[in-house]
Design an enzyme around this catalytic site. Sequence first.
Site, PDB file in Angstrom:
ATOM      1  N   CYS A  74       0.857  -1.159  -0.160  1.00  0.00           N
ATOM      2  CA  CYS A  74       0.019   0.058  -0.078  1.00  0.00           C
ATOM      3  C   CYS A  74       1.048   0.977   0.034  1.00  0.00           C
ATOM      4  CB  CYS A  74      -0.892  -0.033   1.370  1.00  0.00           C
ATOM      5  SG  CYS A  74      -1.764   1.538   1.382  1.00  0.00           S
ATOM      6  N   ARG A 216      -9.073  -3.017  -3.960  1.00  0.00           N
ATOM      7  CA  ARG A 216      -9.709  -4.424  -3.393  1.00  0.00           C
ATOM      8  C   ARG A 216      -9.407  -4.585  -1.948  1.00  0.00           C
ATOM      9  NH1 ARG A 216      -4.864  -8.662  -4.233  1.00  0.00           N
ATOM     10  NH2 ARG A 216      -3.822  -7.294  -2.895  1.00  0.00           N
ATOM     11  N   CYS A 224      -4.618   6.100  -3.788  1.00  0.00           N
ATOM     12  CA  CYS A 224      -4.196   4.662  -3.833  1.00  0.00           C
ATOM     13  C   CYS A 224      -2.785   4.869  -4.380  1.00  0.00           C
ATOM     14  CB  CYS A 224      -4.878   3.572  -4.677  1.00  0.00           C
ATOM     15  SG  CYS A 224      -4.179   2.056  -4.990  1.00  0.00           S
TER      16      CYS A 224
END
Length: 281
Positions: A74, A216, A224
Amino acid sequence: MEFVKMHGLGNDFIVVNAMEPPLLDREDWEEIAVRICDRHYGIGGDGLILLFPSDKADIRWRILNSDGSEPEMCGNGIRCLARYVYERGIVAKRRIEVETLAGIIVPEIITDAAGAVTGVCVDMGEPRLQRHQIPMVGPEGPAVNQELVVGDAVVRVTALSMGNPHCLIYVNDIDEAPVTTLGPKVEVHPAFPAKTNVEFVQVVAPDEVQMRVWERGAGPTLACGTGACATVVGSVLNGYTDRKVTVHLAGGPLHIEWREENNRVYMTGPAVEVFRGELPL
């Protein structure tokens, strides 16, 4: 349990230092993530970031989505983690090696003349372009501008991995992008056995794009980081942009560079502490 609430461009996380018992010994973090990420009954967040000792890097992290699932990486979260450990002296250097499920990721702290943190630049590593690396079902090779049947529709997609899977869909108007309708369908499409993040991208100029994301395990988020990196790689592969691009997300801009000399992707953006607190488990 002490925690710090942080965000990277509105992609928000609960950060917990679990380097010592009793937190180090807990085995129910997935359940805890679901409970405390709830925006009505918990602290609220897109994910839970956990800090652990590492024998391979300076630190090891786990990141858990708001549904309890664990992504490989991430980008926004890793920037928050870097600032967290740097400002607390847990890692006493600006270039920090973090053990992740996607390998060793290296964020570097950016400071002003007074030493205050102004941002984080992350070496996100090399993109993975082969289908088996994403993973994506189909003939071996890159998946660039490929047709994908989604229900009754046929959409053109570009897929790759930045340590986690991404599927890019290019649109003419980002404000009309079907993020909440098409996004969840593509996320669980059989072509992606590990599911996928879904990015909707409008190319503005060779050095500028707009992007919206269906993550997701988290759904629509304001930003993101790995998705922004994947967007630039995919846009270069399609011939839409240069290698150094500003990606405008709902939460703000990220600066992404895919360097030709070493094939690595670099992401630069903010990491912000919002508040601190304590929560009984």
